[in-house]
Design a protein around this motif. Sequence first.
Motif, PDB file in Angstrom:
ATOM      1  N   PRO A  32       0.832  -1.202   0.000  1.00 43.05           N
ATOM      2  CA  PRO A  32       0.000   0.000   0.000  1.00 43.05           C
ATOM      3  C   PRO A  32       0.871   1.259   0.000  1.00 43.05           C
ATOM      4  CG  PRO A  32      -0.775  -1.580   1.630  1.00 43.05           C
ATOM      5  CD  PRO A  32       0.546  -2.094   1.142  1.00 43.05           C
ATOM      6  N   GLY A  33       0.511   2.210  -0.823  1.00 45.98           N
ATOM      7  CA  GLY A  33       1.262   3.452  -0.882  1.00 45.98           C
ATOM      8  C   GLY A  33       2.491   3.397  -1.754  1.00 45.98           C
ATOM      9  N   ALA A  34       2.754   2.264  -2.415  1.00 45.79           N
ATOM     10  CA  ALA A  34       3.919   2.157  -3.291  1.00 45.79           C
ATOM     11  C   ALA A  34       3.723   3.062  -4.509  1.00 45.79           C
ATOM     12  CB  ALA A  34       4.127   0.719  -3.739  1.00 45.79           C
ATOM     13  N   PRO A  35       4.798   3.618  -5.049  1.00 42.93           N
ATOM     14  CA  PRO A  35       4.664   4.481  -6.226  1.00 42.93           C
ATOM     15  C   PRO A  35       4.078   3.741  -7.417  1.00 42.93           C
ATOM     16  CG  PRO A  35       6.853   4.707  -5.226  1.00 42.93           C
ATOM     17  CD  PRO A  35       6.188   3.542  -4.567  1.00 42.93           C
ATOM     18  N   GLU A  36       3.372   4.473  -8.238  1.00 43.67           N
ATOM     19  CA  GLU A  36       2.772   3.904  -9.443  1.00 43.67           C
ATOM     20  C   GLU A  36       3.827   3.293 -10.358  1.00 43.67           C
ATOM     21  OE1 GLU A  36       0.339   5.584 -13.387  1.00 43.67           O
ATOM     22  OE2 GLU A  36       0.776   6.909 -11.686  1.00 43.67           O
ATOM     23  N   ARG A 143      12.725  -3.864   0.746  1.00 45.84           N
ATOM     24  CA  ARG A 143      12.232  -2.590   1.290  1.00 45.84           C
ATOM     25  C   ARG A 143      13.227  -1.464   1.015  1.00 45.84           C
ATOM     26  NH1 ARG A 143      10.424  -6.041   5.529  1.00 45.84           N
ATOM     27  NH2 ARG A 143      12.270  -5.570   6.777  1.00 45.84           N
ATOM     28  N   LEU A 144      14.517  -1.746   1.137  1.00 40.49           N
ATOM     29  CA  LEU A 144      15.535  -0.727   0.878  1.00 40.49           C
ATOM     30  C   LEU A 144      15.480  -0.255  -0.575  1.00 40.49           C
ATOM     31  CD1 LEU A 144      18.560  -2.192   2.855  1.00 40.49           C
ATOM     32  CD2 LEU A 144      17.496   0.037   3.266  1.00 40.49           C
ATOM     33  N   LEU A 145      15.354  -1.191  -1.505  1.00 40.05           N
ATOM     34  CA  LEU A 145      15.253  -0.796  -2.908  1.00 40.05           C
ATOM     35  C   LEU A 145      13.978   0.002  -3.166  1.00 40.05           C
ATOM     36  CD1 LEU A 145      16.446  -3.921  -4.945  1.00 40.05           C
ATOM     37  CD2 LEU A 145      17.554  -1.688  -4.805  1.00 40.05           C
ATOM     38  N   SER A 146      12.896  -0.404  -2.539  1.00 37.99           N
ATOM     39  CA  SER A 146      11.633   0.316  -2.720  1.00 37.99           C
ATOM     40  C   SER A 146      11.735   1.744  -2.198  1.00 37.99           C
ATOM     41  CB  SER A 146      10.494  -0.426  -2.008  1.00 37.99           C
ATOM     42  OG  SER A 146      10.288  -1.697  -2.577  1.00 37.99           O
ATOM     43  N   ARG A 147      12.348   1.911  -1.029  1.00 39.27           N
ATOM     44  CA  ARG A 147      12.496   3.258  -0.478  1.00 39.27           C
ATOM     45  C   ARG A 147      13.422   4.108  -1.332  1.00 39.27           C
ATOM     46  NH1 ARG A 147      12.126   0.622   4.798  1.00 39.27           N
ATOM     47  NH2 ARG A 147      14.388   0.430   4.938  1.00 39.27           N
ATOM     48  N   ALA A 148      14.470   3.500  -1.890  1.00 42.86           N
ATOM     49  CA  ALA A 148      15.388   4.252  -2.746  1.00 42.86           C
ATOM     50  C   ALA A 148      14.668   4.766  -3.984  1.00 42.86           C
ATOM     51  CB  ALA A 148      16.570   3.373  -3.140  1.00 42.86           C
TER      52      ALA A 148
END
Length: 270
Positions: A32-36, A143-148
């Motif tokens: 949820p809330g991940a970029p498009e 998670r680290l890659l997603s946040r980057a």
Amino acid sequence: MVAVPLRPDAAKSRAGAAPPVVSSYREYRPGPGAPEAVACTWHGIAGWSRRLRVLPDGCLELVWDGQHARAVLPVPGPARYPVSAEAQTIGIRIQPGWGAIVLGAPLRHLAGLTDLANLWDTATARHLEAALAAAPDAAARRRLLSRAVARRLAAAGSPDPAVLGVVRLLSQPRASVSEAARHAHLSGRQLRRRFADHVGLPPKALQAVLRFQRLRVQLASPGTAQVTLARAAADCGYFDQAHLCHDSARLAGITPTELTARTAAGCAAI
């Protein structure tokens, strides 16, 4: 780019009484809330050394191979990438049209495999690599890659809306590149130039890849055994069954009948 390995799981026997070595691959939907821009994250364990065959899906990949974080550009057909037996690879898949925003450079000027340190601020890329190496498990690395990626998108400008609009249209079975260009108020030449910068593939190549991905999804769906190849061709946007056979050979290296059998057997691709 790196698409989907041959199977979600595979095993290879070893000599003697030793248990077989296992190769595995898993995709994870964006939370949820991940970029498009994010299609998914994934985790692969090589199991044994080989040149792994992967299929095209039109996406850009950011991949960490245990040492380096790299960008892998989309390719128009099947490709092979060397993997070592001990490799555990983490990746994040970026939707077509968002690549230049995430990387900060037009894709046309980049090599197929490029270190993020050569694209992003060097210190930022090296800090990400160090954090990935120190993370306790694959989930933390994803998670680290997603946040980057989220940070890059927050700091970047907006993607080209015309390109994203054409990508959406080309995802439809009955769309054509010429109609998509007219809808975006672009000439064919202008559209090809923007796709070279933002997608990394020509519009026709992306359309073929997306059409083949629709076929793979349909073959993996319940009730596929009752669907003829002619019906699958019509549903997925092929001109006829011969067109489907041609694309299957070009994009997967096998016939549609083999693709159907391997999909039914649980393969993620071929």
